[in-house]
Design an enzyme around this catalytic site. Sequence first.
Site, PDB file in Angstrom:
ATOM      1  N   ASN A  11      53.383  -6.393 -49.057  1.00 13.91           N
ATOM      2  CA  ASN A  11      52.662  -6.562 -50.320  1.00 13.91           C
ATOM      3  C   ASN A  11      51.946  -5.252 -50.633  1.00 13.91           C
ATOM      4  OD1 ASN A  11      51.020  -7.305 -52.407  1.00 13.91           O
ATOM      5  ND2 ASN A  11      49.898  -8.893 -51.308  1.00 13.91           N
ATOM      6  N   LYS A  13      50.374  -4.437 -53.209  1.00 10.14           N
ATOM      7  CA  LYS A  13      49.152  -4.644 -54.007  1.00 10.14           C
ATOM      8  C   LYS A  13      49.077  -3.592 -55.129  1.00 10.14           C
ATOM      9  CE  LYS A  13      47.116  -6.952 -50.084  1.00 10.14           C
ATOM     10  NZ  LYS A  13      45.937  -7.256 -49.299  1.00 10.14           N
ATOM     11  N   HIS A 100      47.887 -15.970 -53.303  1.00 11.57           N
ATOM     12  CA  HIS A 100      47.236 -14.947 -52.477  1.00 11.57           C
ATOM     13  C   HIS A 100      45.723 -15.023 -52.673  1.00 11.57           C
ATOM     14  CE1 HIS A 100      46.020 -11.147 -50.775  1.00 11.57           C
ATOM     15  NE2 HIS A 100      47.191 -11.122 -50.161  1.00 11.57           N
ATOM     16  N   GLU A 102      43.548 -12.842 -52.919  1.00  9.24           N
ATOM     17  CA  GLU A 102      42.975 -11.905 -53.889  1.00  9.24           C
ATOM     18  C   GLU A 102      43.083 -12.446 -55.318  1.00  9.24           C
ATOM     19  OE1 GLU A 102      45.004  -8.401 -52.482  1.00  9.24           O
ATOM     20  OE2 GLU A 102      43.800  -8.513 -50.663  1.00  9.24           O
ATOM     21  N   GLU A 172      47.096 -16.806 -44.180  1.00  5.59           N
ATOM     22  CA  GLU A 172      46.346 -15.563 -44.316  1.00  5.59           C
ATOM     23  C   GLU A 172      44.855 -15.858 -44.303  1.00  5.59           C
ATOM     24  OE1 GLU A 172      48.861 -12.244 -46.011  1.00  5.59           O
ATOM     25  OE2 GLU A 172      47.926 -13.206 -47.711  1.00  5.59           O
ATOM     26  N   GLY A 178      42.886  -7.058 -45.027  1.00  3.98           N
ATOM     27  CA  GLY A 178      42.378  -5.731 -45.374  1.00  3.98           C
ATOM     28  C   GLY A 178      41.133  -5.335 -44.612  1.00  3.98           C
TER      29      GLY A 178
HETATM   30  P1  PGA Z   1      46.515  -6.522 -44.958  1.00  4.42           P
HETATM   31  O1  PGA Z   1      46.898  -7.494 -46.198  1.00  4.42           O
HETATM   32  O2  PGA Z   1      47.748  -6.445 -44.088  1.00  4.42           O
HETATM   33  O3  PGA Z   1      46.156  -5.214 -45.595  1.00  4.42           O
HETATM   34  O4  PGA Z   1      45.386  -7.176 -44.245  1.00  4.42           O
HETATM   35  C1  PGA Z   1      47.624  -8.663 -45.965  1.00  4.42           C
HETATM   36  C2  PGA Z   1      47.875  -9.404 -47.238  1.00  4.42           C
HETATM   37  O5  PGA Z   1      47.016  -9.399 -48.127  1.00  4.42           O
HETATM   38  O6  PGA Z   1      48.946 -10.012 -47.382  1.00  4.42           O
END
Ligand code: PGA
Length: 260
Positions: A11, A13, A100, A102, A172, A178
């Site tokens: 991903n 982003k 997700h 986010e 997740e 992150g």
């Molecule tokens: P990350 O993100 O690997 O940067 O922790 C994972 C995600 O949001 O799918």
Amino acid sequence: MPLPRPFVGGNWKMNLRLASAVELAEDLHAALSSQPTEPAIDAVVFPPFPYLQGVGRALGHGPPALGAQDLSAHEDGAFTGQVSAAMLDDLDARWVIVGHSERRHGLAEPQSVIRAKLIRGLEADLKVVFCVGETLAEREGGHAERTLVHQVRSGLEGLEAAWFRSIVVAYEPVWAIGTGRTAHPDDAAEAHRWIRQTLGDLYDSGLAAATRVVYGGSVTAANAAELFSRPEIDGGLVGGASLKAESFAAICRAAATRVS
Ligand code: PGA
């Protein structure tokens, strides 16, 4: 029963620029094409919308396959800024992420919209990565299981059983995304069992065992092999570590060796 086919998603982003996205796609295509094809995994990258076409051209027929980070719950029409399933299909994006954190937490996207997007994607023959995960407060309050069961039920209850071949559930934990703070493999494996138990309660144990459940949250080339060594964990959804071809390819290799 054999373990499900591993899945590794990258991903991207809201990162990169067109030139660096195309370069990453070319490097990944070269790296993954030269890896042994057996045992096979589904490797997918999810670039930002404006770069889907350029990245898709660089990938050709893959690997990796192409996916989008979101889609509209609507089919067509007056929805400023939204992108429909049919538009993704035009760009040969075969996968999409919904739910997700986010968007779920960051943009307060409600469960009803997440479910509508999931169904829209499935009806359009897209494969859907459906994300669930508890916040730190929910985990520390002892409510992680309850949260996951609720998210899985409200997203997936009542869907046609045949659709589960096109669904990957991504566990997740919000506190691991992150942050560099990966869930302990034992805790991740336990959460995956809760998710499968819920699928077993909603459908049956065969469907639960065959549905892919992957882990996301600070997966790196260094911790992937240990996470994927758990039989419950069928691969990963990767953010930061998917922005470098070497680390994403190494994570894909870790997923591939899990079934050999
Ligand atoms: P990350 O993100 O690997 O940067 O922790 C994972 C995600 O949001 O799918």
